[in-house]
Design a protein around this motif. Structure first.
Motif, mmCIF file in Angstrom:
data_model
loop_
_atom_site.group_PDB
_atom_site.id
_atom_site.type_symbol
_atom_site.label_atom_id
_atom_site.label_comp_id
_atom_site.label_asym_id
_atom_site.label_seq_id
_atom_site.Cartn_x
_atom_site.Cartn_y
_atom_site.Cartn_z
ATOM 1 N N SER A 104 0.836 -1.192 0.000
ATOM 2 C CA SER A 104 0.000 0.000 0.000
ATOM 3 C C SER A 104 0.879 1.255 0.000
ATOM 4 C CB SER A 104 -0.932 -0.042 1.233
ATOM 5 O OG SER A 104 -1.858 1.026 1.239
ATOM 6 N N THR A 108 -3.498 6.597 3.145
ATOM 7 C CA THR A 108 -4.579 6.228 2.249
ATOM 8 C C THR A 108 -5.810 7.059 2.603
ATOM 9 O OG1 THR A 108 -5.437 4.497 3.695
ATOM 10 C CG2 THR A 108 -3.692 3.881 2.145
ATOM 11 N N HIS A 120 -5.837 2.496 -2.612
ATOM 12 C CA HIS A 120 -5.329 1.764 -1.452
ATOM 13 C C HIS A 120 -6.355 1.748 -0.321
ATOM 14 C CE1 HIS A 120 -1.501 1.147 -3.289
ATOM 15 N NE2 HIS A 120 -1.116 2.403 -3.220
ATOM 16 N N GLU A 124 -7.804 -1.640 1.254
ATOM 17 C CA GLU A 124 -7.687 -1.971 2.671
ATOM 18 C C GLU A 124 -9.052 -2.297 3.273
ATOM 19 O OE1 GLU A 124 -5.485 1.108 4.616
ATOM 20 O OE2 GLU A 124 -3.576 0.524 3.689
ATOM 21 N N GLU A 128 -10.026 -5.763 5.128
ATOM 22 C CA GLU A 128 -10.694 -5.786 6.432
ATOM 23 C C GLU A 128 -11.908 -6.713 6.410
ATOM 24 O OE1 GLU A 128 -11.618 -5.085 10.327
ATOM 25 O OE2 GLU A 128 -9.810 -4.373 9.302
ATOM 26 N N SER A 136 -1.206 -4.385 5.764
ATOM 27 C CA SER A 136 -1.047 -3.441 4.665
ATOM 28 C C SER A 136 0.242 -2.662 4.879
ATOM 29 C CB SER A 136 -2.241 -2.483 4.603
ATOM 30 O OG SER A 136 -2.120 -1.608 3.506
ATOM 31 N N ARG A 138 2.110 0.209 4.303
ATOM 32 C CA ARG A 138 1.936 1.580 3.836
ATOM 33 C C ARG A 138 3.311 2.210 3.628
ATOM 34 N NH1 ARG A 138 -3.131 4.167 7.311
ATOM 35 N NH2 ARG A 138 -4.781 2.885 6.355
ATOM 36 N N PRO A 192 -2.827 -1.942 9.003
ATOM 37 C CA PRO A 192 -1.838 -1.103 8.311
ATOM 38 C C PRO A 192 -0.607 -0.818 9.160
ATOM 39 C CG PRO A 192 -3.667 0.238 9.099
ATOM 40 C CD PRO A 192 -4.024 -1.186 9.410
#
Length: 285
Positions: A104, A108, A120, A124, A128, A136, A138, A192
């Motif tokens: 990612s 986001t 992204h 995500e 989830e 994720s 990031r 994330p």
């Protein structure tokens, strides 16, 4: 088994190389569009199978037996990225994958002016809702993007772009290594995680760094958005791509890429590379 998608690309290909230093090759699989381009992995004992988001059946076969899967995000500005990512997620779940990891980007948001940030955020949300454990990654804004975002400053001595903001420019190679550390390690990251360089800098500051590295006077000039767009199109950049790039500047000046995290350095065991490192390397090569 750990399966890496997009393993013939620069990011995930480097992740495979780092995994090979940490775990036996027989525990690694790659899912690629063209298996011939991954022969160098097959020669070292990595399982190579054809797979892509556009071919769910082949993708499912390539993910067979995967305990963890690293899904690469689409880098095609013209693609329906979220739909492609949905295929990747649903196929990983169908394959019985215990954990899905996804490449990612920091900050986001569905309301971001930067198109990938919206993609992204939507992806995500799919992760989830997938029912699988997920991580994720990031990643900070890849520092090699400066090669085109800064414009022809080496020739002109001027960085002439729209107004920007602080960005935690991060070396792609560092992100690739961190992904391998997470995949091969015993510490699990849920949801994330932000992986960035240790500092965020503006184009004004980059002009100063460039001046020091090149021992020349590199100036920063702010160009109006519309004027910059017109100049890019006049120079041959397709209008959609110019608008895509403008979204970066708009998001940057709203502070979307200003955040930093020490996690990347912790995973690497050393400080991530910096913009100064990048410019110095470009100057000496």
């Amino acid at each position: 088994m750990i399966v890496i998608t997009g393993a013939t690309g620069a990011l995930n290909g480097a992740t495979v190389e780092h995994l090979l230093k940490r775990i036996p090759a027989g525990q690694i699989g790659v899912s690629v569009r063209d298996t011939a381009k991954a022969q160098h992995f097959a020669d070292r004992g990595v399982r190579v199978r054809r797979g892509s988001y556009e071919d769910p059946a082949a993708l499912l076969d390539s993910l067979e037996g995967a305990d963890q899967v690293l899904l690469v995000s689409s880098n095609d500005p013209g693609a329906d990225a979220v739909s492609l990512h949905r295929v990747g997620i649903e196929t990983a779940v169908a394959a019985g994958t215990r954990r899905i990891l996804y490449t990612s980007h920091q900050h986001t948001g569905l309301g971001s002016p930067f198109t990938p940030a919206r993609h992204h955020a939507a992806t995500e949300a799919l992760l989830e809702d997938s029912g699988a454990a997920w991580t994720s990654l990031r990643n900070g804004f890849y520092a090699h993007s400066l090669d085109w975002l800064l414009g022809p400053w080496r020739e002109t001595g001027v960085i002439a772009t729209p107004a920007d903001g602080p960005v935690s420019w991060t070396e792609r190679a560092d992100e690739a290594e961190a992904a391998a550390v997470i995949l091969a390690g015993e510490r699990h990251f849920d949801g994330p995680v932000t992986l960035t360089a240790s500092a965020a800098v503006t184009f004004d500051e980059i002009a100063g760094i460039a001046s020091e590295v090149t021992r020349r006077d590199i100036r920063r000039v702010v160009v109006d958005d519309d004027k910059w767009m017109a100049e890019q199109v006049a120079q041959g950049t397709p209008e959609p791509m110019a608008r895509f790039q403008l979204g970066f500047f708009q998001a940057a000046r709203e502070g979307h890429f200003a955040g930093t995290s020490p996690l990347l350095g912790d995973l690497l065991g050393h400080q991530p590379r910096t913009v100064r490192d990048l410019l110095a390397g470009r100057t000496t090569t």
